[in-house]
Motif scaffolding. Structure first.
Motif, PDB file in Angstrom:
ATOM      1  N   ASP A 196      46.480  34.759  44.732  1.00  0.00           N
ATOM      2  CA  ASP A 196      46.592  36.199  44.993  1.00  0.00           C
ATOM      3  C   ASP A 196      45.523  36.916  44.175  1.00  0.00           C
ATOM      4  OD1 ASP A 196      47.410  38.672  45.839  1.00  0.00           O
ATOM      5  OD2 ASP A 196      49.052  38.819  44.404  1.00  0.00           O
ATOM      6  N   VAL A 197      44.524  37.485  44.854  1.00  0.00           N
ATOM      7  CA  VAL A 197      43.432  38.202  44.185  1.00  0.00           C
ATOM      8  C   VAL A 197      43.607  39.694  44.457  1.00  0.00           C
ATOM      9  CG1 VAL A 197      40.938  38.499  43.984  1.00  0.00           C
ATOM     10  CG2 VAL A 197      41.899  36.225  44.454  1.00  0.00           C
ATOM     11  N   ALA A 198      43.678  40.485  43.405  1.00  0.00           N
ATOM     12  CA  ALA A 198      43.884  41.926  43.546  1.00  0.00           C
ATOM     13  C   ALA A 198      42.541  42.651  43.662  1.00  0.00           C
ATOM     14  CB  ALA A 198      44.651  42.466  42.344  1.00  0.00           C
ATOM     15  N   PRO A 199      42.495  43.759  44.419  1.00  0.00           N
ATOM     16  CA  PRO A 199      41.249  44.509  44.547  1.00  0.00           C
ATOM     17  C   PRO A 199      40.674  44.993  43.222  1.00  0.00           C
ATOM     18  CG  PRO A 199      42.818  45.206  46.218  1.00  0.00           C
ATOM     19  CD  PRO A 199      43.560  44.305  45.283  1.00  0.00           C
ATOM     20  N   ASP A 200      41.528  45.291  42.244  1.00  0.00           N
ATOM     21  CA  ASP A 200      41.007  45.795  40.970  1.00  0.00           C
ATOM     22  C   ASP A 200      40.702  44.677  39.976  1.00  0.00           C
ATOM     23  OD1 ASP A 200      43.596  45.030  40.410  1.00  0.00           O
ATOM     24  OD2 ASP A 200      44.190  46.907  39.456  1.00  0.00           O
ATOM     25  N   ALA A 201      40.806  43.419  40.404  1.00  0.00           N
ATOM     26  CA  ALA A 201      40.449  42.297  39.531  1.00  0.00           C
ATOM     27  C   ALA A 201      38.933  42.178  39.445  1.00  0.00           C
ATOM     28  CB  ALA A 201      41.055  40.997  40.064  1.00  0.00           C
ATOM     29  N   ASP A 202      38.454  41.673  38.313  1.00  0.00           N
ATOM     30  CA  ASP A 202      37.018  41.470  38.157  1.00  0.00           C
ATOM     31  C   ASP A 202      36.551  40.344  39.071  1.00  0.00           C
ATOM     32  OD1 ASP A 202      36.958  43.438  36.227  1.00  0.00           O
ATOM     33  OD2 ASP A 202      37.059  42.036  34.539  1.00  0.00           O
ATOM     34  N   ALA A 203      35.391  40.569  39.732  1.00  0.00           N
ATOM     35  CA  ALA A 203      34.827  39.572  40.637  1.00  0.00           C
ATOM     36  C   ALA A 203      33.553  38.958  40.089  1.00  0.00           C
ATOM     37  CB  ALA A 203      34.545  40.190  42.002  1.00  0.00           C
ATOM     38  N   THR A 204      32.732  39.756  39.416  1.00  0.00           N
ATOM     39  CA  THR A 204      31.444  39.266  38.929  1.00  0.00           C
ATOM     40  C   THR A 204      31.085  39.893  37.584  1.00  0.00           C
ATOM     41  OG1 THR A 204      30.227  41.025  40.076  1.00  0.00           O
ATOM     42  CG2 THR A 204      30.470  38.918  41.248  1.00  0.00           C
ATOM     43  N   GLY A 213      15.513  45.448  26.518  1.00  0.00           N
ATOM     44  CA  GLY A 213      16.331  44.949  25.418  1.00  0.00           C
ATOM     45  C   GLY A 213      17.196  43.800  25.879  1.00  0.00           C
ATOM     46  N   ARG A 214      18.192  43.442  25.090  1.00  0.00           N
ATOM     47  CA  ARG A 214      19.091  42.353  25.432  1.00  0.00           C
ATOM     48  C   ARG A 214      19.852  42.673  26.722  1.00  0.00           C
ATOM     49  NH1 ARG A 214      18.876  37.096  23.715  1.00  0.00           N
ATOM     50  NH2 ARG A 214      18.846  36.910  21.454  1.00  0.00           N
ATOM     51  N   PRO A 215      19.983  41.698  27.626  1.00  0.00           N
ATOM     52  CA  PRO A 215      20.749  41.956  28.854  1.00  0.00           C
ATOM     53  C   PRO A 215      22.197  42.313  28.543  1.00  0.00           C
ATOM     54  CG  PRO A 215      19.454  39.934  29.039  1.00  0.00           C
ATOM     55  CD  PRO A 215      19.395  40.357  27.599  1.00  0.00           C
ATOM     56  N   LYS A 216      22.766  43.176  29.375  1.00  0.00           N
ATOM     57  CA  LYS A 216      24.187  43.530  29.281  1.00  0.00           C
ATOM     58  C   LYS A 216      24.893  42.985  30.512  1.00  0.00           C
ATOM     59  CE  LYS A 216      23.517  48.013  29.054  1.00  0.00           C
ATOM     60  NZ  LYS A 216      22.061  48.153  29.002  1.00  0.00           N
ATOM     61  N   GLY A 217      26.134  42.569  30.345  1.00  0.00           N
ATOM     62  CA  GLY A 217      26.920  42.042  31.450  1.00  0.00           C
ATOM     63  C   GLY A 217      27.611  43.161  32.208  1.00  0.00           C
ATOM     64  N   ALA A 218      27.134  43.458  33.412  1.00  0.00           N
ATOM     65  CA  ALA A 218      27.718  44.510  34.239  1.00  0.00           C
ATOM     66  C   ALA A 218      28.895  43.928  35.021  1.00  0.00           C
ATOM     67  CB  ALA A 218      26.667  45.067  35.200  1.00  0.00           C
ATOM     68  N   VAL A 219      30.097  44.464  34.782  1.00  0.00           N
ATOM     69  CA  VAL A 219      31.324  43.902  35.351  1.00  0.00           C
ATOM     70  C   VAL A 219      31.736  44.702  36.579  1.00  0.00           C
ATOM     71  CG1 VAL A 219      33.696  43.211  34.880  1.00  0.00           C
ATOM     72  CG2 VAL A 219      32.026  43.273  33.017  1.00  0.00           C
ATOM     73  N   ALA A 220      31.935  44.000  37.696  1.00  0.00           N
ATOM     74  CA  ALA A 220      32.305  44.661  38.948  1.00  0.00           C
ATOM     75  C   ALA A 220      33.585  44.069  39.510  1.00  0.00           C
ATOM     76  CB  ALA A 220      31.187  44.527  39.984  1.00  0.00           C
ATOM     77  N   THR A 221      34.430  44.916  40.037  1.00  0.00           N
ATOM     78  CA  THR A 221      35.682  44.488  40.656  1.00  0.00           C
ATOM     79  C   THR A 221      35.463  44.092  42.121  1.00  0.00           C
ATOM     80  OG1 THR A 221      36.233  46.701  41.435  1.00  0.00           O
ATOM     81  CG2 THR A 221      36.938  46.103  39.183  1.00  0.00           C
ATOM     82  N   HIS A 222      36.481  43.487  42.699  1.00  0.00           N
ATOM     83  CA  HIS A 222      36.437  43.178  44.128  1.00  0.00           C
ATOM     84  C   HIS A 222      36.321  44.465  44.950  1.00  0.00           C
ATOM     85  CE1 HIS A 222      37.332  38.804  44.216  1.00  0.00           C
ATOM     86  NE2 HIS A 222      37.810  39.059  43.005  1.00  0.00           N
ATOM     87  N   HIS A 223      37.018  45.498  44.544  1.00  0.00           N
ATOM     88  CA  HIS A 223      36.954  46.779  45.254  1.00  0.00           C
ATOM     89  C   HIS A 223      35.521  47.311  45.277  1.00  0.00           C
ATOM     90  CE1 HIS A 223      38.254  50.696  46.707  1.00  0.00           C
ATOM     91  NE2 HIS A 223      37.631  51.271  45.700  1.00  0.00           N
ATOM     92  N   ALA A 224      34.816  47.176  44.159  1.00  0.00           N
ATOM     93  CA  ALA A 224      33.422  47.629  44.117  1.00  0.00           C
ATOM     94  C   ALA A 224      32.561  46.816  45.067  1.00  0.00           C
ATOM     95  CB  ALA A 224      32.898  47.534  42.685  1.00  0.00           C
TER      96      ALA A 224
END
Length: 587
Positions: A196-204, A213-224
């Motif tokens: 069960d994967v929720a739309p507001d769960a992190d996908a990537t 500068g140093r790379p930052k980890g951009a976090v996106a949800t399934h909804h995004a």
């Protein structure tokens, strides 16, 4: 065009939008998660999905392989699996092999968080990201395995599983290390695991390019990501209607996708293809002649690449007299598109090949604006209008909206934006306002709904109190017929504060020199915008793996004592064009 936009976005229409409780616009219909989206592709069955230099993979084969790998991720270790749980991170680091897509979508089918990493990073750069995201599994090809092996051996906790694709004879044996080619054949009847994967769960987690500068980890949800999938579909439908066609009818599209899969410009490409059951043709690495051969062999209708490769393709096609008869779409992204691209396409091919560019960032999960067809030909310096679920603001210094025609920072808000940066609340707070607007760091101007990106805020040159936008000067230099690439930067000046400088890649054998370029620029630019220093070379400009020019390295070329540094007068406020220097060797 406005009536066509209304046809697609009216209540009940395919791209109707609603405003959520968080204030953001979102598409009213469509799949809710990447897992649901992937499950729809099984319907394309025997249609080719990916064609590489080593073979092809149908949608049916792709979905069976991704499902089998997703099950392996979640099965207990004593049952032959990796014992992962939804929410664990799955790092993907490999070339544009078809198996990259299998790995990415297997992670989504299992509810894992996919972390695509830049395949051209060094071992130290990989180590930084791996320490940051703490993966449960590494999905790498043989080249990348060698760069992550030392990190894995020194990992402070239990070493994560490693699955190696295309090891090509390398020694990849070890504890908790498997070869993809030795796994059991996928059973097409099993399907994905029951998760069960929720739309507001992190996908990537997508790491930024790190050019500043140093790379930052951009976090996106399934909804995004669902917004990121709908955006290119909307633009494709609008393009079809503008050409008098019915969206979704006709043969499935065949595209040549040259963006690295880890880059968000590629996400726009493969999301659009998968939604329509299209076929993607892949190159192991960029080669102009191989690209032209692939277009002919596979009947490619749409090209997608960074402006540098797009210009190389056009140059080579002209040299060979190749009319590119199957091409109907020519898409550029990943970097600012020189206005000459659309002019050259139109001059040689008329309106048969539709040009398209747009605007997007890692933080927007790909393109959120698009400029195409007649609109692009009329406004070649624009990146077009936003997708329906994207709001735009040109913001002043205090965040206040500026009127049309005034330059300010481009702010965006909408469904496809990330939720923030991985375990970095300070960076998230700096990038987002309390009501969800994302500060892009780009300077832009809005006119009649169309956006024109002027420059990066940090790239703008302030010369004696005057603002000089590097993109404008680069566009001017690109207009010279012997200029293949141009990069403009600001360099220190003892009186003016900053001075405009440029490194230009010239057409081989052209004899192009600094004086000629400065005189050419002076025909259309105010004197204070004309580069005071110009280095001309035949070598390519330094770029990262996503096609962006590395401005830091360009600036270093103008440090005293560097090879090719132009000695002598460092620039005068009157914009005098009487100086002449030898062109740089480019070595």
């Amino acid at each position: 065009m406005e009536s066509l936009e209304a046809l697609l976005t009216a209540p009940g229409a395919p791209f109707a939008v609603v405003r959520g409780e968080d204030g953001r616009l979102a598409y009213a219909e469509g799949p809710r998660t990447l897992r649901e989206f992937a499950e729809t592709t099984w319907a394309f069955g025997s249609t080719p999905f990916l064609i590489s230099e080593t073979g092809r993979m149908t949608y049916g084969e792709f979905f069976a392989a991704a499902s089998a790998l997703a099950r392996r991720f979640l099965d207990a270790e004593d049952a032959g699996g990796y014992g992962l749980r939804p929410g664990d991170r799955a790092v993907i680091a490999m070339r544009n092999h078809p198996e990259w897509q299998v790995a990415f979508w297997a992670a989504q089918l299992a509810g894992l968080v996919a972390v695509p990493l830049n395949a051209w990073w060094t071992a130290d750069e990989f180590a930084y990201a791996l320490d940051d995201c703490r993966p449960g599994v590494l999905l790498v090809d043989g080249e990348r395995y060698e760069r992550i092996a030392a990190w894995r051996e020194g990992a402070p906790e239990k070493a994560p599983w490693v699955l190696v694709f295309h090891e090509e004879g390398r020694d990849v044996a070890g504890a908790r290390v498997e070869r993809y080619g030795e796994l059991p054949a996928a059973d097409p009847l099993l399907g994905p695991p029951d998760v069960d994967v929720a739309p507001d769960a992190d996908a990537t987690i997508l790491y930024t390019s790190g050019t500043t500068g140093r790379p930052k980890g951009a976090v996106a949800t399934h909804h995004a990501h669902m917004g990121a999938i709908a955006n290119p579909r909307y633009f494709a439908a609008l393009s079809a209607l503008a050409r008098g066609l019915v969206p979704g009818q006709g043969p499935a599209p065949v595209g040549l996708l040259t963006f690295p899969f880890f880059h968000v410009a590629a996400f726009t490409g493969f999301y659009g293809a998968m939604a329509a059951g299209g076929t993607l043709v892949l190159l192991r690495k960029w080669d102009t002649d191989k690209a032209l051969a692939a277009i002919r062999q596979h009947g490619v209708a749409a090209f997608g690449g960074v402006p540098a490769t797009a210009l190389q393709l056009l140059d080579r096609a002209e040299e060979l007299g190749d009319p590119l008869p199957t091409l109907t779409g020519f898409n550029t992204g990943g970097a600012a598109a020189p206005p000459q691209i659309v002019g050259r396409l139109t001059a040689r091919h008329g309106e048969r090949i539709e040009p398209r560019n747009g605007y997007g960032l890692t933080e927007t999960l790909g393109g959120v604006t698009a400029n195409f067809g007649a609109q692009y030909r009329s406004w070649p310096e624009s990146v077009g209008k936003p997708a329906p679920a994207v709001e735009v603001r040109i913001a002043g210094p205090g965040g206040e909206p500026l009127p049309d025609g005034e330059v300010g920072e481009l702010w965006l808000r909408g469904q496809s934006l990330i939720r923030g940066y991985w375990e970095d609340p300070a960076a998230t707070e700096a990038a987002f306002t309390a009501d969800g607007w994302f500060r892009t760091g780009d300077l832009a101007v809005l006119a009649e709904g169309r956006i024109s990106v002027v420059d990066r805020i940090k790239d703008m040159v302030i010369r004696g109190g005057e603002n000089v936008y590097c993109v404008e000067v680069e566009g001017c230099l690109h207009g010279h017929p012997d200029v293949l690439e141009a990069a403009v930067v600001g360099v220190p000046h003892p009186v003016l504060g900053e001075e405009v400088a440029a490194v230009v890649r010239s057409r081989p054998g052209s004899g192009l020199d600094e004086r000629t370029l400065r005189e050419f620029a002076a025909l259309s630019l105010a004197a204070f915008k004309v580069p005071a220093r110009v280095l001309v070379q035949e070598a390519e400009l330094p770029r990262n793996a996503t096609g962006k020019v590395l401005k830091r390295e360009v600036r270093l070329r103008f440090e005293p004592g560097r090879p090719g540094h132009p000695d002598g007068d460092l620039g005068r406020p009157d914009g005098d064009l009487g100086r002449s220097r030898d062109a740089a060797s480019g070595e």
